[in-house]
Enzyme design. Sequence first.
Site, PDB file in Angstrom:
ATOM      1  CG  PHE A 118      79.065 149.736  46.138  1.00  0.00           C
ATOM      2  CD1 PHE A 118      80.337 149.263  46.655  1.00  0.00           C
ATOM      3  CD2 PHE A 118      78.264 150.353  46.520  1.00  0.00           C
ATOM      4  CE1 PHE A 118      80.647 149.936  47.743  1.00  0.00           C
ATOM      5  CE2 PHE A 118      78.442 151.217  47.779  1.00  0.00           C
ATOM      6  CZ  PHE A 118      79.831 150.851  48.588  1.00  0.00           C
ATOM      7  CD  GLN A 231      69.679 155.211  48.226  1.00  0.00           C
ATOM      8  OE1 GLN A 231      70.726 155.552  48.321  1.00  0.00           O
ATOM      9  NE2 GLN A 231      69.366 154.573  47.134  1.00  0.00           N
ATOM     10  CG  HIS A 233      72.277 152.279  53.179  1.00  0.00           C
ATOM     11  ND1 HIS A 233      72.529 151.007  53.749  1.00  0.00           N
ATOM     12  CD2 HIS A 233      73.449 152.755  52.460  1.00  0.00           C
ATOM     13  CE1 HIS A 233      73.562 150.834  53.331  1.00  0.00           C
ATOM     14  NE2 HIS A 233      74.271 151.590  52.511  1.00  0.00           N
ATOM     15  CG  LEU A 243      75.967 153.527  55.940  1.00  0.00           C
ATOM     16  CD1 LEU A 243      74.428 153.588  55.436  1.00  0.00           C
ATOM     17  CD2 LEU A 243      76.785 154.361  54.806  1.00  0.00           C
ATOM     18  CD  GLU A 246      75.173 149.024  48.233  1.00  0.00           C
ATOM     19  OE1 GLU A 246      74.151 149.802  48.502  1.00  0.00           O
ATOM     20  OE2 GLU A 246      75.433 148.903  47.202  1.00  0.00           O
ATOM     21  NE  ARG A 277      72.983 152.182  48.663  1.00  0.00           N
ATOM     22  CZ  ARG A 277      73.916 152.899  48.887  1.00  0.00           C
ATOM     23  NH1 ARG A 277      73.543 154.311  48.952  1.00  0.00           N
ATOM     24  NH2 ARG A 277      75.283 152.784  49.085  1.00  0.00           N
ATOM     25  CG  HIS A 348      72.004 156.367  52.749  1.00  0.00           C
ATOM     26  ND1 HIS A 348      73.154 156.966  53.577  1.00  0.00           N
ATOM     27  CD2 HIS A 348      72.583 156.292  51.742  1.00  0.00           C
ATOM     28  CE1 HIS A 348      74.259 156.683  53.140  1.00  0.00           C
ATOM     29  NE2 HIS A 348      73.975 156.285  51.772  1.00  0.00           N
ATOM     30  NE  ARG A 389      73.171 158.008  46.405  1.00  0.00           N
ATOM     31  CZ  ARG A 389      74.196 157.445  47.202  1.00  0.00           C
ATOM     32  NH1 ARG A 389      75.102 156.790  46.571  1.00  0.00           N
ATOM     33  NH2 ARG A 389      74.082 157.412  48.644  1.00  0.00           N
TER      34      ARG A 389
HETATM   35  C1  LIG Z   1      77.288 157.937  56.296  1.00  0.00           C
HETATM   36  C2  LIG Z   1      77.263 158.084  54.782  1.00  0.00           C
HETATM   37  C3  LIG Z   1      78.127 157.244  53.871  1.00  0.00           C
HETATM   38  C4  LIG Z   1      78.094 157.494  52.623  1.00  0.00           C
HETATM   39  N1  LIG Z   1      78.874 156.831  51.579  1.00  0.00           N
HETATM   40  C5  LIG Z   1      78.581 156.894  50.381  1.00  0.00           C
HETATM   41  C6  LIG Z   1      79.638 156.310  49.504  1.00  0.00           C
HETATM   42  O1  LIG Z   1      80.431 155.281  50.089  1.00  0.00           O
HETATM   43  N2  LIG Z   1      79.561 156.451  48.060  1.00  0.00           N
HETATM   44  C7  LIG Z   1      78.773 157.375  47.747  1.00  0.00           C
HETATM   45  O2  LIG Z   1      78.949 157.535  46.455  1.00  0.00           O
HETATM   46  N3  LIG Z   1      77.910 158.314  48.353  1.00  0.00           N
HETATM   47  C8  LIG Z   1      78.237 157.887  49.710  1.00  0.00           C
HETATM   48  N4  LIG Z   1      77.172 158.755  50.524  1.00  0.00           N
HETATM   49  C9  LIG Z   1      76.511 159.843  50.237  1.00  0.00           C
HETATM   50  C10 LIG Z   1      77.420 161.044  49.842  1.00  0.00           C
HETATM   51  O3  LIG Z   1      78.302 161.086  50.571  1.00  0.00           O
HETATM   52  C11 LIG Z   1      76.641 162.309  49.612  1.00  0.00           C
HETATM   53  O4  LIG Z   1      75.565 162.234  48.955  1.00  0.00           O
HETATM   54  C12 LIG Z   1      77.639 163.414  49.255  1.00  0.00           C
HETATM   55  O5  LIG Z   1      78.896 163.233  50.033  1.00  0.00           O
HETATM   56  C13 LIG Z   1      76.936 164.833  49.434  1.00  0.00           C
HETATM   57  O6  LIG Z   1      78.128 165.845  49.235  1.00  0.00           O
HETATM   58  P1  LIG Z   1      77.559 167.482  49.074  1.00  0.00           P
HETATM   59  O7  LIG Z   1      78.876 168.018  48.430  1.00  0.00           O
HETATM   60  O8  LIG Z   1      76.605 167.553  48.124  1.00  0.00           O
HETATM   61  O9  LIG Z   1      77.112 167.827  50.447  1.00  0.00           O
HETATM   62  P2  LIG Z   1      77.476 167.702  51.963  1.00  0.00           P
HETATM   63  O10 LIG Z   1      78.855 166.874  52.207  1.00  0.00           O
HETATM   64  O11 LIG Z   1      76.480 167.067  52.713  1.00  0.00           O
HETATM   65  O12 LIG Z   1      77.932 169.184  52.300  1.00  0.00           O
HETATM   66  C14 LIG Z   1      76.855 169.917  52.526  1.00  0.00           C
HETATM   67  C15 LIG Z   1      77.576 171.452  52.864  1.00  0.00           C
HETATM   68  O13 LIG Z   1      76.527 172.371  52.970  1.00  0.00           O
HETATM   69  C16 LIG Z   1      76.707 173.174  54.027  1.00  0.00           C
HETATM   70  N5  LIG Z   1      75.539 173.684  54.407  1.00  0.00           N
HETATM   71  C17 LIG Z   1      74.061 173.443  54.465  1.00  0.00           C
HETATM   72  N6  LIG Z   1      73.450 174.389  54.681  1.00  0.00           N
HETATM   73  C18 LIG Z   1      73.915 175.257  55.140  1.00  0.00           C
HETATM   74  C19 LIG Z   1      73.509 176.703  55.459  1.00  0.00           C
HETATM   75  N7  LIG Z   1      72.407 177.047  55.741  1.00  0.00           N
HETATM   76  N8  LIG Z   1      74.509 177.589  55.254  1.00  0.00           N
HETATM   77  C20 LIG Z   1      75.579 177.343  55.280  1.00  0.00           C
HETATM   78  N9  LIG Z   1      76.014 176.113  54.858  1.00  0.00           N
HETATM   79  C21 LIG Z   1      75.479 175.143  54.530  1.00  0.00           C
HETATM   80  C22 LIG Z   1      77.375 172.281  55.040  1.00  0.00           C
HETATM   81  O14 LIG Z   1      77.899 173.055  56.259  1.00  0.00           O
HETATM   82  C23 LIG Z   1      78.331 171.567  54.214  1.00  0.00           C
HETATM   83  O15 LIG Z   1      79.544 172.003  54.181  1.00  0.00           O
HETATM   84  C24 LIG Z   1      77.007 158.364  52.025  1.00  0.00           C
HETATM   85  C25 LIG Z   1      76.359 159.232  52.756  1.00  0.00           C
HETATM   86  C26 LIG Z   1      76.379 159.020  54.149  1.00  0.00           C
HETATM   87  C27 LIG Z   1      75.493 160.132  54.998  1.00  0.00           C
END
Ligand SMILES: Cc1cc2nc3c(=O)[nH]c(=O)nc-3n(C[C@H](O)[C@H](O)[C@H](O)COP(=O)(O)OP(=O)(O)OC[C@H]3O[C@@H](n4cnc5c(N)ncnc54)[C@H](O)[C@@H]3O)c2cc1C
Length: 575
Positions: A118, A231, A233, A243, A246, A277, A348, A389
């Site tokens: 990666f 960031q 991507h 996306l 990577e 990135r 991203h 990151r």
């Molecule tokens: C397409 C994509 C691919 C990725 N691939 C990778 C990867 O391969 N490896 C890696 O390390 N990272 C990757 N990332 C980054 C990583 O996936 C995210 O940073 C990480 O999953 C974020 O998780 P989280 O639990 O912080 O938030 P999230 O999974 O974004 O969850 C946020 C939660 O908050 C809730 N929420 C938000 N606002 C409110 C509100 N006002 N009221 C109630 N609920 C609310 C939402 O409903 C959701 O349940 C990727 C990101 C994307 C977009």
Amino acid sequence: MIEHDVMIVGGGLAGSRAALEIAKSNPQFSVAIVAKTHPIRSHSVAAQGGMAATLKNVDDTDTWEAHAFDTVKGSDYLADQDAVAILTQEAPDVVIELEHMGVLFSRLPDGRIAQRAFGGHSHNRTCYAADKTGHAILHELVSNLRRYGVKIYDEWYVMRLILEEGQVKGLVMFHILDQRVEVVRAKAVMFATGGYGRVYNTTSNDYASTGDGLAMTAIAGLPLEDMEFVQFHPTGLYPVGVLISEAVRGEGAYLINSEGDRFMATYAPSRMELAPRDITSRAITREIRAGRGVNLDGSAGGPFVYLDLRHMGKEKIMSRVPFCWEEAHRLVGIDAVTQPMPVRPTIHYSMGGIPTNTDGRVRGSAEGLVEGFFAAGEAACVSVHGANRLGSNSLLECVVYGRRTGRAIAQYIQTRKLPEVNEQRYLTEAEQQIQGLINQPGQYRIAQIRQTFQDCMTEYCGVFRNESSMQEGLAKLQEIRQQAQQIYLDDKAKSWNTELIEALELQSLLIVGEMILTGALNRKESRGAHCREDYTERDDVNCLKHTLAYYSSAGVDIRSMPVTINMFQPQERKY
Ligand SMILES: Cc1cc2nc3c(=O)[nH]c(=O)nc-3n(C[C@H](O)[C@H](O)[C@H](O)COP(=O)(O)OP(=O)(O)OC[C@H]3O[C@@H](n4cnc5c(N)ncnc54)[C@H](O)[C@@H]3O)c2cc1C
């Protein structure tokens, strides 16, 4: 009034992992998750490429120290190194724990968990489930939540954090189904609300990534950290911005310009397509600006470059990155086995966020912690990513710091009583806010204001930044904020009023945008993802510090916080 020992906002990887830790530690605890989506529709489910950990299954010379060094160098020396040490030391353990919960990681022929290359990582250490890693992990976590009796409020929108006298006491939320408002009090509240990709007009993030948790924290008077680091991507599919992981470059794909050159040789000769990135996104943007981008008819001077997988062969493409093949095929009609994919940088990830210590406790200032308030995942800034990151370190952060924050909360609530909350006051204010929006006799549509705002952020605070354009951007933003006071809603319904939700999300986006722009204007150097055309060098003498930004309706107040440097002294960052 609803009461729980712990109320977690966000059902993604960070929130789910924390909830599980608390529920497992003591079945008597009342633990709840609230999410505006269903938890398994959180953006985490879309994560593709994988999660880094020094399991040494492919490369037995790897060490946690090497992972820590790569992460700190990748961060352009802005990450807090105590937090990075924890991240990288606990990584193998959390991966094995997930495996034991039932996550189906891809395997080596001998049955051990497979690991791939990666960007910015010096060893092959990214564990994955094909290119659907987030899906594999989140589904398993959420089914475990059910097993351990965590209460789930899905499709409830949290609109306010209750903070009184330096203590978080609960929150206000409403049910998207019927607009019922509820006040919740809890011994501890945790924000795991994810990122804010929708601040920009082209993003890999889902529609729900609107930075609500950040905005609620800022409105409550608490600081946000390092918001200027956004960031890009390198490989968003053109024109949609979705996306292309990577992992595709990790498996060997090339980046090619209109002249057929693998141009990364000019920008990062030792790492080529697997440079971090920030560097790769700038390289693509420079190629496009220099007229070496490609047009849809294949001619030079266009808005994208090519990501070329053809030499990898059908079997490898279909077994290692099948989802990326499918996305390009479904969305832009490209068969990556025989044609190169059109890509350009897309927004991203948010390096900054709600400042926390390494137990997930939220900081109210550089010196002090807030009672009753925790955060983890992309919404938080602990800070393991600093100014940039590395890929596959975010899922890792969610799980390592989700687990740690869960443990800290389980400890914290043992000695804490449920706080007193004036339910009626918060109910009345929330209902007035909702009715105010619904009845507002404005003149602007939400989509129109949002688009203008997203275009403004993209134009004035993108891959490259400078003083005069950011000043212009801030001035435009003030105009947009005025107009946003005059939006009107067509939908007056009491059930599933998605327009109302968009109106609330627009308020979050505007606050987050202002925090990003002000932070970026204030940081007079180039570091990681923050690249200024008027201050092109990193400035460790004046700027090796975290930004802490405090929001008020009168403007944003910028202060700073020291960086923890206890393992690796800053050096020139070259690849
Ligand atoms: C397409 C994509 C691919 C990725 N691939 C990778 C990867 O391969 N490896 C890696 O390390 N990272 C990757 N990332 C980054 C990583 O996936 C995210 O940073 C990480 O999953 C974020 O998780 P989280 O639990 O912080 O938030 P999230 O999974 O974004 O969850 C946020 C939660 O908050 C809730 N929420 C938000 N606002 C409110 C509100 N006002 N009221 C109630 N609920 C609310 C939402 O409903 C959701 O349940 C990727 C990101 C994307 C977009």
